[in-house]
Write a protein that holds these residues in place. Structure first.
Motif, mmCIF file in Angstrom:
data_model
loop_
_atom_site.group_PDB
_atom_site.id
_atom_site.type_symbol
_atom_site.label_atom_id
_atom_site.label_comp_id
_atom_site.label_asym_id
_atom_site.label_seq_id
_atom_site.Cartn_x
_atom_site.Cartn_y
_atom_site.Cartn_z
ATOM 1 N N LEU A 181 0.841 -1.192 0.000
ATOM 2 C CA LEU A 181 0.000 0.000 0.000
ATOM 3 C C LEU A 181 0.879 1.246 0.000
ATOM 4 N N HIS A 182 0.294 2.368 -0.360
ATOM 5 C CA HIS A 182 1.023 3.643 -0.458
ATOM 6 C C HIS A 182 2.225 3.517 -1.407
ATOM 7 N N ALA A 183 2.108 2.673 -2.425
ATOM 8 C CA ALA A 183 3.231 2.444 -3.342
ATOM 9 C C ALA A 183 3.337 3.577 -4.347
ATOM 10 N N ASN A 184 4.537 4.067 -4.535
ATOM 11 C CA ASN A 184 4.800 5.145 -5.480
ATOM 12 C C ASN A 184 5.714 4.622 -6.583
ATOM 13 N N VAL A 185 5.179 4.468 -7.789
ATOM 14 C CA VAL A 185 5.949 3.967 -8.920
ATOM 15 C C VAL A 185 6.535 5.148 -9.669
ATOM 16 N N GLU A 186 7.856 5.204 -9.732
ATOM 17 C CA GLU A 186 8.536 6.330 -10.372
ATOM 18 C C GLU A 186 8.788 6.085 -11.852
#
Length: 433
Positions: A181-186
């Motif tokens: 959760l709260h994953a940020n894919v750059e």
């Protein structure tokens, strides 16, 4: 249909593994995929064409576009065919997947790839936390993939009750899914992809930069939702604006149904709206008044994860946000002996949301083995505006999971066993829906 065909096999094997006296149940992956293909007629719609022609409909295959009011041009294999409707043109063009940056360059799978899966990737990344993402994670994990789910939000399934989302999250983690959760894919890149068809691994290792960490996978599924398919339909040639059509602003000769309408993208809802539309068109053709459609018909939904999530009407938060004073009852899935018999470690819960003023059900959620089969009673109660003092006399059979209804109704305050005072501002049986 294809996803449910896959998930049913998964559910049966998982239930068998948690049912005393049953041993040796396992998935035969090629056989599971063959059964899926049989249920979708191997993606051949000739059977549906035969049905349509059998009830007197004419079927034309081709690319259809509006060319004016009530006028449609169809580019068929034999040339252009011009049609003019006496009454109505219906757009039922479905939806298309939303592809977000930075995933487009990775040539990701969409939902059709996942439901039509032919090659099972060893390592799969799923982007998203909605229904498609959760269902796909369930069956692909069971079929042998090591699944990582990347969810931007702080929970799964944003539109269901929080307790239901938590139960699904726990089940996915228990099945081996790496849920983040709260994953940020750059960023996302793929090495040397090869051309393939639906459901086949596109080839080349996929590398995602996620919160300063590199994550590698053999395939990526982007389940970021779908949008109505309203492009390339000739709307401008009929003097229509796509944005206006998407907002429901259409002339009286044009109707948009199904996923294309922007309403709930569910097969049963599209079928219901089509039946209402068909009755309306038929009534207009014969000069009689159309059958009235009740106000505020709720949209039921079953999410075929393991456990299933079945819901209809408003969540507790939605009801309170709408200004309703509600009473909520919640019981564990094992509260009814019949539900516990379905599985030795019966996991789940059931909840009702009841309007305190009218004693009418405004929402219901069931989470557990076979939860979907309990939902229609709740849908009927909402559409029929059945008060709790009447519902409590609907006797469920013993031992079945439907006894959960008794447990839930028993938890309501004493006054919910007597008729509510008639609301002075009611305008009909659905005024408080």
């Amino acid at each position: 249909m294809p996803s449910t065909a896959l998930l049913r096999a998964v559910e049966v094997v998982d239930t068998a593994a948690h049912l005393g006296g049953v041993v040796g149940a396992r998935l035969d992956v090629p056989a599971v995929l063959r059964r899926r293909d049989e249920w979708v007629s191997r993606y051949d719609d000739s059977g549906q064409v035969a049905w349509a022609e059998g009830v007197g409909l004419s079927v034309l295959r081709g690319e259809a576009r509006l060319v004016g009011a009530r006028r449609v041009s169809v580019a068929t294999a034999d040339g252009e065919v011009l049609l003019e409707a006496r009454r109505t043109v219906v757009l039922a063009t479905g939806s298309e997947p939303v592809t977000l940056e930075p995933y487009a360059a990775c040539e990701p799978w969409g939902s059709r790839d996942a439901t039509a899966v032919v090659e099972i990737p060893d390592r799969l990344v799923i982007v998203g936390g909605g229904v498609v993402a959760c269902e796909a994670a369930t069956w692909l994990t069971a079929l042998g993939s090591r699944v990582t789910m990347l969810v931007r939000e702080d929970r799964l399934l944003a539109r269901v009750e929080p307790f239901a989302a938590d139960l699904v999250a726990d089940a996915l983690r228990g099945a081996g899914v790496d849920l983040r959760l709260h994953a940020n894919v750059e960023s996302c890149r793929r090495e040397s992809p090869r051309a393939t068809g639906f459901g086949r691994i596109h080839g080349g290792v996929v590398t995602l930069r996620v919160d300063t960490e590199d994550l590698e996978a053999d395939e990526i599924l982007v389940a970021a939702g779908r949008r109505p398919r309203l492009t390339d339909l000739g709307l401008d040639r009929a003097g229509l604006d796509q944005a206006a059509v998407a907002a429901g602003e259409v002339p009286d000769w044009l109707v948009v149904v199904g996923d294309a309408s922007g309403e709930a993208a569910l097969t049963h809802w599209g079928k219901y709206r089509a039946r209402v539309l068909g009755a309306r068109i038929a009534a207009g053709a014969t000069g009689r008044d159309p059958d009235p459609m009740p106000a505020n018909v709720p949209v039921p939904q079953v999410i075929f994860t393991d456990p299933q999530v079945a819901s209809v009407g408003r969540t507790e938060a939605e009801a309170r946000d709408a200004g309703l004073d509600v009473v909520v009852t919640n019981v564990p899935w094992s509260a009814a002996a019949g539900a516990g018999l379905l599985r030795d470690d019966a996991t789940g819960a059931a909840q009702l949301v009841v309007d305190a003023r009218t004693h009418r059900l405004v929402g219901a959620t069931f989470v557990g083995t076979g939860a979907g089969e309990l939902l229609h009673a709740a849908t009927i109660a909402i559409v029929g505006a059945v008060p709790t003092e009447v519902l409590r006399h609907a006797v469920p059979c013993y031992p079945t999971a439907s006894e959960l209804w008794l447990r839930l109704l028993e938890l309501l305050p004493e006054e919910f066993r007597r008729p509510a005072a008639a609301p002075s501002d009611a305008t009909g049986p659905h005024a408080e829906a």
